[in-house]
Design an enzyme around this catalytic site. Structure first.
Site, PDB file in Angstrom:
ATOM      1  N   MET A  34       1.044  -1.165   0.108  1.00  0.00           N
ATOM      2  CA  MET A  34       0.074  -0.013  -0.197  1.00  0.00           C
ATOM      3  C   MET A  34       0.796   1.369   0.067  1.00  0.00           C
ATOM      4  O   MET A  34       0.472   2.263   0.555  1.00  0.00           O
ATOM      5  CB  MET A  34      -0.847  -0.086   1.151  1.00  0.00           C
ATOM      6  N   HIS A  41       9.741  -3.356   2.963  1.00  0.00           N
ATOM      7  CA  HIS A  41       9.171  -3.719   1.795  1.00  0.00           C
ATOM      8  C   HIS A  41      10.332  -3.886   0.874  1.00  0.00           C
ATOM      9  O   HIS A  41      10.248  -4.883   0.085  1.00  0.00           O
ATOM     10  CB  HIS A  41       8.316  -2.573   1.286  1.00  0.00           C
TER      11      HIS A  41
HETATM   12  O1  PAF Z   1      -0.298  -5.458   3.840  1.00  0.00           O
HETATM   13  C1  PAF Z   1      -0.247  -4.681   2.889  1.00  0.00           C
HETATM   14  O2  PAF Z   1       0.114  -3.751   2.394  1.00  0.00           O
HETATM   15  C2  PAF Z   1      -1.978  -4.837   2.224  1.00  0.00           C
HETATM   16  O3  PAF Z   1      -2.712  -5.218   3.108  1.00  0.00           O
HETATM   17  C3  PAF Z   1      -1.858  -5.714   0.962  1.00  0.00           C
HETATM   18  C4  PAF Z   1      -1.317  -7.056   0.913  1.00  0.00           C
HETATM   19  C5  PAF Z   1      -1.096  -4.826  -0.208  1.00  0.00           C
HETATM   20  C6  PAF Z   1      -3.282  -5.787   0.390  1.00  0.00           C
HETATM   21  O4  PAF Z   1      -3.899  -4.454   0.316  1.00  0.00           O
END
Ligand code: PAF
Length: 287
Positions: A34, A41
């Site tokens: 997100m 990430h």
């Molecule tokens: O973990 C996240 O950032 C969100 O829940 C995801 C998996 C991208 C789904 O919107």
């Protein structure tokens, strides 16, 4: 908008880029996010790059997983900085669809879940996993990767998605990426930016409590006693505790009150002011 790596904002463009890679026989890894990207990430991108020839990362703040009154409007949106981080990590394509692209007029499908989606996060956020599952199913179908990597910090989400992929026969390997932590042990999360300096200092207690809880269980302490201690420590440290519990690592089914005899996971969700933090730790029983 000019971004420092190839990007697609529509399913059509995404599929064209992926079809060209497939035509060259390349494998595809996928990291859905997100945005508001942090080192956690980027570690997922690194993991996907180690396994696949090309990596796609998505940035989409999914309205379907926020309830009214949650932080959808306030959620940090930093697409230019995210793109720079992804480019620096060697990610090959950023997919950043609009809400309209993902949920066009007339959209009427929602995935409903049971099993690992029951309890824990669902108790506080009953809408959450159906919103996550619906968008992840769409993203997996749009990208059609060989492997997709999800952060272990959201352990219940990882199990829900693993179950979803198995149940819907999605031809993708769902991988978990280890949690990345600050020097004081706080798990990296895009929502950590909401914490005041004082709450940020207190937030590090969550990892300490979970690590003590996991250690006690691994050493053979009775699960109900270890859980009572962890709960008491969490109540003394935070403004609220949604859960602090040990579960079966594979299914999230409750454990018995005795010593843990199979792989388990301790999981906690606490509140600091209006910010909610979650974290978890693996438990490997001795012997
Ligand atoms: O973990 C996240 O950032 C969100 O829940 C995801 C998996 C991208 C789904 O919107």
């Amino acid at each position: 908008m000019s971004l420092p790596l190839p990007s697609a904002h529509a399913v059509r463009d995404l599929r064209a880029a992926i079809a060209a890679w497939r035509a060259d026989g390349l494998t595809i890894g996928f990291v859905p996010t997100m945005g508001a990207l942090h080192a956690g990430h980027i570690a997922l991108v690194d993991q996907a790059l180690a396994r696949c020839d090309r990596v796609v990362a998505s940035v989409f703040v999914n309205p379907a997983q926020f309830a009214p009154g949650e932080d959808f409007d306030a959620y940090p949106r930093t697409l230019d900085a995210d793109a720079a981080k992804l480019a620096g990590a060697g990610c090959h394509l950023l997919y950043a669809p609009s809400a309209r692209e993902m949920y066009p007029d007339g959209f009427a499908t929602t995935i409903s879940l049971s099993g690992p989606a029951e309890g824990l996060e669902s108790a506080a956020r009953p809408h959450f996993f159906s919103g996550v599952a619906t968008v992840v199913a769409k993203l997996l179908n749009q990208v059609r990767p060989d492997a997709a990597v999800f952060g272990e910090k959201d352990y219940q989400q990882y199990l829900v998605i693993r179950r979803l992929a198995a149940d819907l026969d999605l031809p993708v390997a769902i991988e978990a990426g280890p949690t990345v932590r600050e020097a004081d042990g706080l798990a990296l999360s895009s929502r950590n930016v909401y914490l005041s300096p004082e709450d940020r200092r207190r937030a590090a207690r969550l990892n300490v409590i979970l690590a003590d809880f996991a250690r006690a269980l691994a050493a053979g302490r009775l699960a109900d006693e270890a859980e009572a201690d962890a709960l008491e420590a969490a109540r003394a440290s935070f403004d609220g505790v949604d859960y602090m519990t040990a579960r079966c690592a594979d299914t999230l089914a409750p454990l018995g009150p005795g010593a843990v005899d199979r792989p388990a996971r301790v999981l906690g969700a606490v509140r600091l002011g209006s910010t909610r933090l979650i974290d978890n730790r693996a438990v490997s029983p001795a012997g």
